[in-house]
Design a protein around this motif. Structure first.
Motif, PDB file in Angstrom:
ATOM      1  N   MET A   1       4.224   1.863   1.769  1.00  0.00           N
ATOM      2  CA  MET A   1       4.306   1.044   2.968  1.00  0.00           C
ATOM      3  C   MET A   1       4.095   1.872   4.237  1.00  0.00           C
ATOM      4  SD  MET A   1       4.621  -1.900   4.192  1.00  0.00           S
ATOM      5  CE  MET A   1       5.603  -3.219   4.774  1.00  0.00           C
ATOM      6  N   GLN A   2       4.557   3.129   4.264  1.00  0.00           N
ATOM      7  CA  GLN A   2       4.461   3.891   5.495  1.00  0.00           C
ATOM      8  C   GLN A   2       3.019   4.193   5.897  1.00  0.00           C
ATOM      9  OE1 GLN A   2       6.344   7.511   3.369  1.00  0.00           O
ATOM     10  NE2 GLN A   2       5.762   8.271   5.344  1.00  0.00           N
ATOM     11  N   ILE A   3       2.117   4.380   4.938  1.00  0.00           N
ATOM     12  CA  ILE A   3       0.704   4.628   5.275  1.00  0.00           C
ATOM     13  C   ILE A   3       0.101   3.381   5.906  1.00  0.00           C
ATOM     14  CG2 ILE A   3      -1.598   4.987   4.262  1.00  0.00           C
ATOM     15  CD1 ILE A   3       0.021   7.567   4.632  1.00  0.00           C
ATOM     16  N   LYS A   4       0.411   2.219   5.356  1.00  0.00           N
ATOM     17  CA  LYS A   4      -0.122   0.980   5.930  1.00  0.00           C
ATOM     18  C   LYS A   4       0.401   0.771   7.353  1.00  0.00           C
ATOM     19  CE  LYS A   4       1.024  -1.287   2.095  1.00  0.00           C
ATOM     20  NZ  LYS A   4       1.168  -2.409   1.147  1.00  0.00           N
ATOM     21  N   LYS A   5       1.657   1.063   7.576  1.00  0.00           N
ATOM     22  CA  LYS A   5       2.221   0.947   8.933  1.00  0.00           C
ATOM     23  C   LYS A   5       1.583   1.952   9.884  1.00  0.00           C
ATOM     24  CE  LYS A   5       6.755  -0.993   7.976  1.00  0.00           C
ATOM     25  NZ  LYS A   5       8.211  -0.773   8.029  1.00  0.00           N
ATOM     26  N   LEU A   6       1.348   3.184   9.390  1.00  0.00           N
ATOM     27  CA  LEU A   6       0.739   4.219  10.219  1.00  0.00           C
ATOM     28  C   LEU A   6      -0.613   3.755  10.761  1.00  0.00           C
ATOM     29  CD1 LEU A   6       0.890   7.182  11.269  1.00  0.00           C
ATOM     30  CD2 LEU A   6      -0.261   7.840   9.140  1.00  0.00           C
ATOM     31  N   TYR A   7      -1.343   3.004   9.955  1.00  0.00           N
ATOM     32  CA  TYR A   7      -2.668   2.509  10.344  1.00  0.00           C
ATOM     33  C   TYR A   7      -2.643   1.066  10.827  1.00  0.00           C
ATOM     34  CZ  TYR A   7      -4.482   6.876   8.681  1.00  0.00           C
ATOM     35  OH  TYR A   7      -4.740   8.215   8.538  1.00  0.00           O
ATOM     36  N   ASP A   8      -1.449   0.548  11.078  1.00  0.00           N
ATOM     37  CA  ASP A   8      -1.292  -0.826  11.571  1.00  0.00           C
ATOM     38  C   ASP A   8      -2.015  -1.821  10.666  1.00  0.00           C
ATOM     39  OD1 ASP A   8      -0.219  -2.695  13.363  1.00  0.00           O
ATOM     40  OD2 ASP A   8      -2.006  -2.640  14.644  1.00  0.00           O
ATOM     41  N   PHE A   9      -1.984  -1.540   9.355  1.00  0.00           N
ATOM     42  CA  PHE A   9      -2.575  -2.406   8.337  1.00  0.00           C
ATOM     43  C   PHE A   9      -4.088  -2.578   8.520  1.00  0.00           C
ATOM     44  CE2 PHE A   9       1.889  -3.221   8.291  1.00  0.00           C
ATOM     45  CZ  PHE A   9       2.202  -3.411   6.968  1.00  0.00           C
ATOM     46  N   LYS A  10      -4.742  -1.594   9.128  1.00  0.00           N
ATOM     47  CA  LYS A  10      -6.202  -1.614   9.300  1.00  0.00           C
ATOM     48  C   LYS A  10      -6.829  -0.652   8.302  1.00  0.00           C
ATOM     49  CE  LYS A  10      -6.261  -2.791  14.161  1.00  0.00           C
ATOM     50  NZ  LYS A  10      -6.524  -2.318  15.526  1.00  0.00           N
ATOM     51  N   CYS A  11      -7.916  -1.084   7.706  1.00  0.00           N
ATOM     52  CA  CYS A  11      -8.662  -0.272   6.756  1.00  0.00           C
ATOM     53  C   CYS A  11      -9.191   0.989   7.439  1.00  0.00           C
ATOM     54  CB  CYS A  11      -9.815  -1.108   6.191  1.00  0.00           C
ATOM     55  SG  CYS A  11     -10.896  -0.242   5.039  1.00  0.00           S
ATOM     56  N   GLN A  12      -9.017   2.119   6.802  1.00  0.00           N
ATOM     57  CA  GLN A  12      -9.492   3.383   7.358  1.00  0.00           C
ATOM     58  C   GLN A  12     -11.010   3.516   7.278  1.00  0.00           C
ATOM     59  OE1 GLN A  12      -5.982   5.688   5.326  1.00  0.00           O
ATOM     60  NE2 GLN A  12      -7.131   7.125   6.566  1.00  0.00           N
ATOM     61  N   VAL A  13     -11.665   2.594   6.590  1.00  0.00           N
ATOM     62  CA  VAL A  13     -13.127   2.609   6.504  1.00  0.00           C
ATOM     63  C   VAL A  13     -13.735   1.645   7.525  1.00  0.00           C
ATOM     64  CG1 VAL A  13     -15.115   2.069   5.021  1.00  0.00           C
ATOM     65  CG2 VAL A  13     -13.170   3.342   4.099  1.00  0.00           C
ATOM     66  N   CYS A  14     -13.275   0.388   7.535  1.00  0.00           N
ATOM     67  CA  CYS A  14     -13.919  -0.642   8.363  1.00  0.00           C
ATOM     68  C   CYS A  14     -13.067  -1.155   9.523  1.00  0.00           C
ATOM     69  CB  CYS A  14     -14.362  -1.816   7.488  1.00  0.00           C
ATOM     70  SG  CYS A  14     -12.986  -2.763   6.777  1.00  0.00           S
ATOM     71  N   GLN A  15     -11.812  -0.737   9.583  1.00  0.00           N
ATOM     72  CA  GLN A  15     -10.886  -1.142  10.639  1.00  0.00           C
ATOM     73  C   GLN A  15     -10.507  -2.625  10.610  1.00  0.00           C
ATOM     74  OE1 GLN A  15      -9.378   1.008  13.560  1.00  0.00           O
ATOM     75  NE2 GLN A  15      -9.375   1.729  11.458  1.00  0.00           N
ATOM     76  N   ILE A  16     -10.789  -3.290   9.493  1.00  0.00           N
ATOM     77  CA  ILE A  16     -10.410  -4.700   9.357  1.00  0.00           C
ATOM     78  C   ILE A  16      -8.996  -4.786   8.806  1.00  0.00           C
ATOM     79  CG2 ILE A  16     -10.855  -6.780   7.967  1.00  0.00           C
ATOM     80  CD1 ILE A  16     -13.839  -6.216   8.320  1.00  0.00           C
ATOM     81  N   THR A  17      -8.242  -5.745   9.329  1.00  0.00           N
ATOM     82  CA  THR A  17      -6.961  -6.110   8.754  1.00  0.00           C
ATOM     83  C   THR A  17      -7.045  -7.582   8.371  1.00  0.00           C
ATOM     84  OG1 THR A  17      -4.568  -6.110   9.045  1.00  0.00           O
ATOM     85  CG2 THR A  17      -5.864  -6.704  10.960  1.00  0.00           C
ATOM     86  N   ILE A  18      -6.369  -7.962   7.333  1.00  0.00           N
ATOM     87  CA  ILE A  18      -6.395  -9.349   6.883  1.00  0.00           C
ATOM     88  C   ILE A  18      -5.119 -10.035   7.352  1.00  0.00           C
ATOM     89  CG2 ILE A  18      -6.403 -10.860   4.852  1.00  0.00           C
ATOM     90  CD1 ILE A  18      -7.993  -8.586   3.445  1.00  0.00           C
TER      91      ILE A  18
END
Length: 102
Positions: A1-18
């Motif tokens: 969970m902490q990695i997803k929070k670190l990136y605000d739930f945005k993909c590190q490839v495309c920056q999309i969040t669902i």
């Protein structure tokens, strides 16, 4: 969970969040897979935050990541990385090796 929070739930490839009814959604992808025969660990240095599409593509070896964080294979560009996220480069090397990237 902490990695997803670190990136605000945005993909590190495309920056999309669902966006879902329960909030934003992304997946923590293990660079070196867990369990036998790979024996990857469940630590932040072995995880990246990806959308479901890029997670499957990464797991199936459609693309990989160089030690300089460049995307190789079917994708181009760079992995977006937070300065607080330190990756274990031996895991990236392992991913490239098992999927046939030089």
């Amino acid at each position: 969970m902490q990695i997803k929070k670190l990136y605000d739930f945005k993909c590190q490839v495309c920056q999309i969040t669902i966006q879902t009814k329960l909030g934003h959604y992304a997946e923590g992808a293990h660079i070196k897979p867990l369990g036998k025969p790979h024996n990857g660990d469940d630590n932040p240095d072995n995880l990246i935050c990806l959308c479901p599409n890029h997670h499957i593509m990464f797991d199936k070896g459609v693309f990989s990541i160089t030690d300089k964080l460049k995307l190789i294979g079917a994708l181009s560009g760079e992995l977006i990385i937070n300065s607080n996220h330190k990756l274990n480069f031996s895991n990236l090397q392992y991913h490239r090796q098992i999927h046939g990237f030089k």
